[in-house]
Write an enzyme that holds these catalytic residues in place. Structure first.
Site, short mmCIF file in Angstrom:
data_model
loop_
_atom_site.label_atom_id
_atom_site.label_comp_id
_atom_site.label_asym_id
_atom_site.label_seq_id
_atom_site.Cartn_x
_atom_site.Cartn_y
_atom_site.Cartn_z
N TYR A 103 -8.00 -1.46 2.81
CA TYR A 103 -7.82 -2.35 3.97
C TYR A 103 -6.42 -2.14 4.53
O TYR A 103 -5.87 -1.05 4.48
CB TYR A 103 -8.15 -3.81 3.58
CG TYR A 103 -8.46 -4.57 4.82
CD1 TYR A 103 -9.58 -4.23 5.59
CD2 TYR A 103 -7.62 -5.55 5.29
CE1 TYR A 103 -9.82 -4.86 6.79
CE2 TYR A 103 -7.87 -6.18 6.49
CZ TYR A 103 -8.97 -5.83 7.23
OH TYR A 103 -9.21 -6.43 8.43
N ARG A 156 -10.40 -5.00 19.70
CA ARG A 156 -8.98 -5.25 19.35
C ARG A 156 -8.87 -5.10 17.85
O ARG A 156 -9.07 -6.02 17.12
CB ARG A 156 -8.55 -6.65 19.80
CG ARG A 156 -7.06 -6.87 19.87
CD ARG A 156 -6.42 -7.06 18.50
NE ARG A 156 -6.75 -8.33 17.88
CZ ARG A 156 -7.06 -8.47 16.57
NH1 ARG A 156 -7.10 -7.44 15.76
NH2 ARG A 156 -7.35 -9.66 16.10
N LYS A 174 -13.58 -4.93 5.56
CA LYS A 174 -13.65 -6.38 5.34
C LYS A 174 -14.71 -6.71 4.30
O LYS A 174 -14.51 -7.51 3.41
CB LYS A 174 -14.02 -7.08 6.66
CG LYS A 174 -12.82 -7.32 7.54
CD LYS A 174 -12.24 -8.69 7.32
CE LYS A 174 -10.78 -8.70 7.49
NZ LYS A 174 -10.07 -9.66 8.20
N GLU A 245 -15.48 -9.98 13.85
CA GLU A 245 -14.20 -9.42 13.40
C GLU A 245 -13.61 -8.48 14.44
O GLU A 245 -14.30 -7.58 14.93
CB GLU A 245 -14.44 -8.65 12.09
CG GLU A 245 -13.19 -8.11 11.45
CD GLU A 245 -12.27 -9.21 10.92
OE1 GLU A 245 -12.77 -10.15 10.29
OE2 GLU A 245 -11.06 -9.10 11.14
N ASP A 246 -12.36 -8.69 14.78
CA ASP A 246 -11.61 -7.78 15.64
C ASP A 246 -12.31 -7.45 16.97
O ASP A 246 -12.48 -6.28 17.33
CB ASP A 246 -11.24 -6.49 14.87
CG ASP A 246 -10.01 -6.73 13.99
OD1 ASP A 246 -9.59 -7.90 13.85
OD2 ASP A 246 -9.47 -5.77 13.43
N ASP A 268 -13.24 -14.36 11.83
CA ASP A 268 -12.13 -14.33 10.88
C ASP A 268 -10.77 -14.27 11.56
O ASP A 268 -9.80 -14.82 11.06
CB ASP A 268 -12.31 -13.14 9.93
CG ASP A 268 -11.26 -13.18 8.84
OD1 ASP A 268 -11.14 -14.24 8.20
OD2 ASP A 268 -10.53 -12.19 8.67
N ASP A 269 -10.70 -13.60 12.72
CA ASP A 269 -9.40 -13.50 13.41
C ASP A 269 -8.95 -14.87 13.89
O ASP A 269 -7.75 -15.13 14.00
CB ASP A 269 -9.50 -12.56 14.62
CG ASP A 269 -9.99 -11.22 14.19
OD1 ASP A 269 -9.30 -10.58 13.39
OD2 ASP A 269 -11.10 -10.83 14.59
N ASN A 408 -0.25 -7.01 12.48
CA ASN A 408 -0.60 -5.81 11.70
C ASN A 408 -0.76 -4.64 12.65
O ASN A 408 -1.03 -4.85 13.82
CB ASN A 408 -1.98 -6.04 11.03
CG ASN A 408 -1.90 -7.06 9.92
OD1 ASN A 408 -0.97 -7.10 9.17
ND2 ASN A 408 -2.93 -7.90 9.85
#
Ligand code: NAI
Length: 547
Positions: A103, A156, A174, A245-246, A268-269, A408
């Site tokens: 990850y 993203r 993930k 996610e993302d 999750d973001d 990140n």
């Protein structure tokens, strides 16, 4: 206890080379003499019969010989393709060592080079061209009992922007962490890349790019595609949790409210990041014995991570007695166009509620001097934005400034741990999105915290796996945040740690999952019968990597 995933036996279905090639069931050199005779494997393997531990020894040798973490990542993904048990045995043997490889931060390089390091497909690629038949396509997935779909558009990825289908590394990574950190059985996990096209022209021009070479769908078409996708997932895999996610920030913020009160899902973001932000802040405030309701929190960055964090902090402040307006008034935001204030014409509906009555400003330092934050949280993707002047300004205003540089990957962090401790003369309560090494300053050792949602989402996953809730409410994430904070003992706090250690990650995730599952039962969210001892019941369902 062994999960059903481990005890299922493939011998009736698979034999010979097909069994050796099946990553879920292959044991490689660990097939016994009897099994080799029984499954037509004689002569297909070298004569030594090895244990899983011996195989792990070889894996470690290979990993040590690799020149860098990207090569280790490539090797580990190849290992997962050959022998899933050995792959998870490796990851779970030392999660603190392997999380940064499968990850963040290594996954960032893996995503950037995805089309170039590609070996074989993993998970599913659902494209805009499949509209109208997504359910039919999902049925091509070999497993029926899928409990989690982690889906990204690649819109993203980390702080890397839109990288389209290259983003597939994230849902894969993930879900690997669901298993590596929280022992959720891997065969119930499905990574999905929803390919809607990409704005990234360089990628579209790369001959080795593996996604659709088109600009992204307009919003209305995207939303219709996502509606069909979500419906199809629930039709093909009933009771499945959709983990977003993302996605591009505005897509994430728009789509979460569309589903979160109706189906089992989370982003999750937004929610995981918020919970880890709240967990770190809770610990930091306990260290300095200050109430949450008295803080002034400045977010640098006003995208999905900032909004998610702010909203959860507001909920937590409301739970401690502030009104909604009072709680929102304790938060301010600053993005690429400066301070979020009412005269701005470019604010979306989620940002508007945080617009602070103040003159427009594009100067972060001036904003710090007027707003006087006690907490500064970087979620901007702007590496180095918290320079010496910013950290010193925070230190002048606060004896113990709370500074989180959450962006990140590593080069996007708003400041490093060393910078935060040095410029604040060791007074900052600091956390980053990545794990920075220890810092020694004037003979004192500081252990920077890693505010990474892997302290939260695998535990949410495990609680969801066992309790099968109808919905995941924001309160589930607040419970997870408090559980994480409660696991940072006084000795750890004294070293500046704001999050639990990574050494005992499974233990930590099980503790958090137990608290969340308890909450799900208490609130009537769980859809299975409440066991007498929730922790023991969870422990009995953990995946164990052995043959
Ligand atoms: P986003 O794209 O939704 O938002 C980014 C925000 O930063 C926008 O408001 C943008 O205006 C602002 N921004 C960009 N450049 C800026 C600049 N030069 N100055 C001021 N503001 C600037 O992205 P999202 O989802 O909010 O994520 C942001 C970062 O947070 C990413 O690097 C992501 O990897 C990181 N993140 C970290 C997590 C963790 O657990 N540590 C979890 C989730 C996100």
């Amino acid at each position: 206890m062994v999960s059903t995933a481990n005890v299922q036996h493939p011998a009736d279905i698979l034999r010979g080379p097909a069994l050796l090639d099946d990553a879920e069931h292959s044991k490689g050199t660990a097939f016994t003499v009897k099994e080799r005779a029984e499954y037509g494997l004689e002569g297909l393997l070298p004569p030594a019969v090895e244990t899983l531990d011996r195989q792990l020894e070889r894996v470690m040798e290979h990993l040590d010989a690799k020149p860098n973490d990207l090569e280790r990542y490539i090797y580990l993904i190849g290992l997962e393709d050959r022998n899933e048990t050995l792959f998870y045995k490796t990851l779970m043997s030392d999660p603190a060592r392997f999380i940064p490889i499968v990850y963040d931060p290594t996954v960032a390089d893996a995503c950037l080079t995805f089309g170039h390091i590609y070996r074989r497909a993993r998970g599913m690629y659902i494209t805009r061209d499949m509209k109208g038949r997504i359910a039919q396509v999902l049925r091509n997935w070999p497993e029926r009992d899928v409990r989690f779909v982690c889906v990204s558009t690649g819109g993203r990825i980390l702080g890397l922007g839109d990288i389209g289908a290259n983003g597939m590394g994230i849902p894969i990574g993930k879900l690997q962490l669901y298993t590596a950190c929280a022992a959720v059985p891997p065969d119930c996990l499905l990574p999905v890349l929803l390919d809607i096209g990409t704005t990234n022209e360089a990628l579209r021009a790369d001959p080795l790019y593996l996604g659709l070479r088109e600009p992204p769908l307009p919003q209305a078409e995207l939303d219709a595609l996502v509606d069909e996708f979500v419906e199809a997932v629930l039709q093909v895999f009933p009771g499945c949790c959709v983990h977003f996610e993302d996605w591009k920030g505005t897509d994430a913020l728009r789509l979460l409210p569309r589903y979160k009160d109706k189906i089992l899902c989370y982003n999750d973001d937004i929610q995981g990041t918020a919970a880890i932000g709240l967990a770190g802040l809770t610990t930091a405030l306990e260290i300095i014995d200050a109430p949450l309701t008295a803080q002034r929190i400045l977010f640098f960055g006003a995208g999905s991570a900032a909004i998610g964090n702010a909203n959860l902090m507001v909920s937590a402040m409301q739970a401690k007695g502030l009104s909604l307006d009072e709680a929102r008034g304790r938060i301010s935001m600053f993005d690429i166009n400066g301070l979020i204030e009412p005269s701005r014409k470019d604010l979306n509906e989620w940002q508007k509620v945080y617009a602070r009555k103040a003159a427009p400003s594009r100067d972060l330092l001036a904003t710090i001097e007027t707003f006087k934050p006690t907490v500064l949280i970087g979620v901007s993707t702007k590496g180095g934005a918290f320079n010496q002047a910013v950290v010193e300004a925070m230190s002048k205003l606060n004896e113990r400034p709370i500074i989180f540089a959450l962006s990140n990957p590593t080069d996007k962090a708003e400041c490093t741990a060393e910078q935060a401790y040095t410029w604040s003369k060791g007074n900052a309560l600091y956390a980053a999105g990545v794990q920075f090494p220890e810092v020694i300053l004037n003979g004192k050792t500081f252990h920077p915290g890693q505010a990474n949602n892997f302290y939260i989402f695998p535990a949410i996953g495990l609680a969801t796996y066992v309790a099968r809730p109808r919905l995941l409410t924001d309160a589930c994430f607040i419970v997870a945040a408090q559980a994480s904070a409660d696991q940072v003992g006084p000795e750890m706090r004294a070293k500046g740690m704001l999050f639990p250690g990574q050494g005992e990650i499974l233990e930590m995730e099980v503790t958090t999952a137990t608290r969340v599952a308890e909450y799900m039962f208490d609130q009537g969210l769980a859809q299975v019968k409440r066991p007498r001892d929730i922790r023991a019941w969870i422990e009995g369902q953990l995946y164990q990597p052995h043959y």
